[in-house]
Structures are given as C-alpha cells and as structure tokens.
Write a protein that holds these residues in place. Structure first.
Motif: not given
Lengths: 124, 261
Positions: A2-11, A21-29
C-alpha cells in the motif's frame, strides 16, 4: 504494497543519507476495497509525508489528491476528501514493480505485493 | 467470549519456515490474556518482527477484529519463504497485513520511528554458536547466538526506536536469555515490564514479557551510568521479584545478572 507502506519505507543502504522517498516503478497496480475507518485516517494523517504520498499516488495512476496537504480540520468535515485519502493510502497496491533508491538508483523489487528490502553484503 | 485466533489447519507451511510451536502458542495466549487491554489501547499501527508462518500476526488481527478496526498491521521477516507462507496464512483467514521482506525493520526505522503502538516479537532466542546467527532459511527463526541474545538485543534497539510514546512490546524469551536482565536494561530506557505468560515445557522455560513506557521512571539522561543501580532499587526489586516467584528460576541467574554486562 500500500501507499501507506511506501510512505514509511526508506532506502537502507549503508552511507545513503537521502533515502526517502523511494521512487516507484510500476509494472502492475491492483485495487482492493477495504472498509473506511475515519479514526485511522485522522490518526495517521499527521504522520504522512504529503509530497511523497501525492507523487506516489500519481505514479500509481490516481490523480485526485490535492497537491498541497490540506489543513487537519478538513479531516473532520470533508467526507469526500477522507474517501480519496483512504483510497490512495490503503486501496491501491503496488503488486509488481520496484522501489528505487533516490540516491544510488538501487532497485528494491516488489513481487506479489511484497517489497524486498534485503541488502547485499557490501551494502550493509 | 469467542475470541478468534488463527486456525492451525489454515496455517500454511514450507520446509524452510518455522511452524507454530509452544512459543508461538504462548505468545498468542499472552495477547489473548491481554486482549481487553489491547482493545482499550486502540493501537493505530501494529507490527510483528519475524512473522514466520503468520500464525501470530493473523491471530492478533483476528482477536482485535473489527473492534480495533482503526488499526493497520505490518509484518516483517528476513526469510522470503516465511513472507510467502504468512501471506498464504493471512489469505486463508481473510485478513491483511503489509508484509516486508527485511532484516528486523531495516528500511522502516526512519519513517516508522515513534509510530508503532503495538509490537510483537517471537525472536530467534535459542543459544547457538555466534556463527550460526544470520544464516538463511529456517535457522534464522531460532539461531540466537550467545545466550540467545544476539538478535534479541538488536531487536530491542530497533523496538526502542519504533515504539510510540504509548507503545507496547510483547516478546518471547527463554530462561537462558536472562529475561530479568533484559527487563533491567529496558527499565534504563524508561520501560516497565510484566510477565504475561510463563510456561515450562520439557525442553524450555518460556516467558512472554510485556514492556510499556512508564513516565515515572527516571531515564539516564545521557546513558552514562555504567550499571543498573540507576533505576530506583525498589523498582528493580519488583521486576526481579516477578521472576523470583517462579519456582524454576535459579537464583544464580538473578545474582549473576545483577553485575550486568
């Protein structure tokens, strides 16, 4: 993921100082409906980095969030905003793709919705 | 009262993933015993470090259920097989936690600092040679290094960072881990503790300990005090007495731990 998790993750690579923030590469949503809970949204709202959240939602194909974070009072009254916030935060999942370290370009793969943040020996 | 927990027949498995065992059951029993408090606590973010088969996080989500609907759950494991098995276990129970394949909480420590209201951990606590720690697969579920404390001590440091001001930590420990010393160590950081479940099996004596921030505890301002005398003696005694009441507790453990590291 989820985007909640994305918001809590760092490199987490050793030596990286600007890993969020980590940049998102989308293959499938994928979208998965969940019941809205206003208390959760109000509690988590102040913890969300809005710019990272806004950018992530756009990359995930959702463009209905305001670019600027609204005043917290909006969460008390604006049901339409709560619904959009809920949807982008909890219902959009990055199913396949990658998270990219903004400093080094290192890709953390996301498979079947699960980010792999494990580091190689020379990155710890 | 019908508090639901995960059903064993719906828990997925894999040869490289630790199956629910006495320690997992003791941890879930501890959470059940404290369920009423947890519901009143209304955690916003809940987390399990080392989710293994998914039995504990699934049980936690089921027992908190809709009454704690305002909560979100995150679980991590270093073993990618465990992450898959947890995902299958959760799907079989129709619950969802965000899963991350990572070492303890690596990648989450910055942004999640001070946000976790409930943290549950069944750590790799078995005393092993130090070089067995950090191996891949199922060994990561139990290999704990010297006194079984290598990974526990790393997890506690992360827990101190992640827990919110009102955060609660539930952790499984073995007698060999010297739990009274762990409690004293946590007290120095401002955490009170209580044994929620104590269970002796043929092979091991387990304690499930709950930690929470007690704002009456004076925390060492700069962490310069080299020994455990920093905490008021009376309070330390009360922590120790919890252990001393347990008949199997060897007094030598308590005495040796008083000298600290």
């Amino acid at each position: 993921m989820r985007m909640l998790t994305h918001n809590m993750l760092s490199s987490n690579i050793k030596g990286v100082t600007n890993g969020f923030p980590l940049r998102i590469e989308v293959e499938k949503v994928v979208e998965k409906q969940v019941e809205i809970n206003h208390d959760f949204l109000r509690n988590i709202f102040p913890k969300i980095d809005w710019k990272a959240f806004f950018d992530a939602s756009r990359v995930m194909g959702y463009a209905e969030l305001p670019e600027e974070a609204p005043e917290p009072s909006v969460l008390e009254s604006d049901l339409e905003f709560l619904r959009k916030f809920h949807h982008a935060l909890l219902e959009l999942h990055l199913e396949e793709g990658a998270l990219v370290c903004p400093e080094t370009g290192r890709k953390f793969p996301v498979n079947k919705g699960i980010p792999n943040m494990l580091l190689h020996e020379d990155e710890v | 009262m019908s508090s639901r927990i995960a059903q064993i027949r719906l828990v997925s498995s894999h040869p490289e993933v630790y199956e629910p065992c006495d320690d997992s059951f003791a941890l879930v029993d501890a959470l059940l015993a404290d369920r009423k408090n947890l519901l009143e606590h209304k955690p916003t973010l809940c987390m399990e470090v080392g989710c293994g088969s998914g039995y504990v996080i699934t049980s936690l989500m089921l027992m908190l259920g809709e009454e704690a609907n305002g909560a979100q759950f995150i679980a991590t494991d270093i073993n990618h097989h465990a992450i898959r098995v947890t995902q299958e276990t959760m799907e079989a129970h129709r619950v969802h936690a965000e899963l991350i394949n990572t070492d303890i909480a690596s990648g989450l420590e910055n942004r999640l600092a001070g946000l976790v209201d409930l943290l549950v951990v069944n750590p790799p606590y078995v005393p092993t040679p130090e070089d067995e720690v950090g191996r891949e697969g199922i060994a990561s579920a139990w290999a704990g290094g010297e006194n079984g404390r290598s990974v526990i001590d790393r997890i506690l440091l992360v827990a101190l960072k992640l827990l919110s001001k009102r955060g609660w930590l539930y952790m499984v420990t073995l007698t060999a881990n010297n739990p009274s010393q762990i409690c004293r160590q946590m007290r120095k950081k401002g955490y009170d503790s209580r044994i929620i479940v104590q269970r002796s099996t043929e092979e091991e004596s387990l304690h499930i300990i709950k930690f929470w921030k007690d704002f009456d505890i004076e925390v060492d301002a700069k962490d310069v005090v080299p020994n455990s005398n920093a905490a008021p003696a009376g309070v330390v005694d009360s922590v120790l007495s919890q252990f001393q009441r347990l008949s199997f507790w060897r007094s030598s453990d308590v005495n040796s731990s008083r000298s600290g590291k």
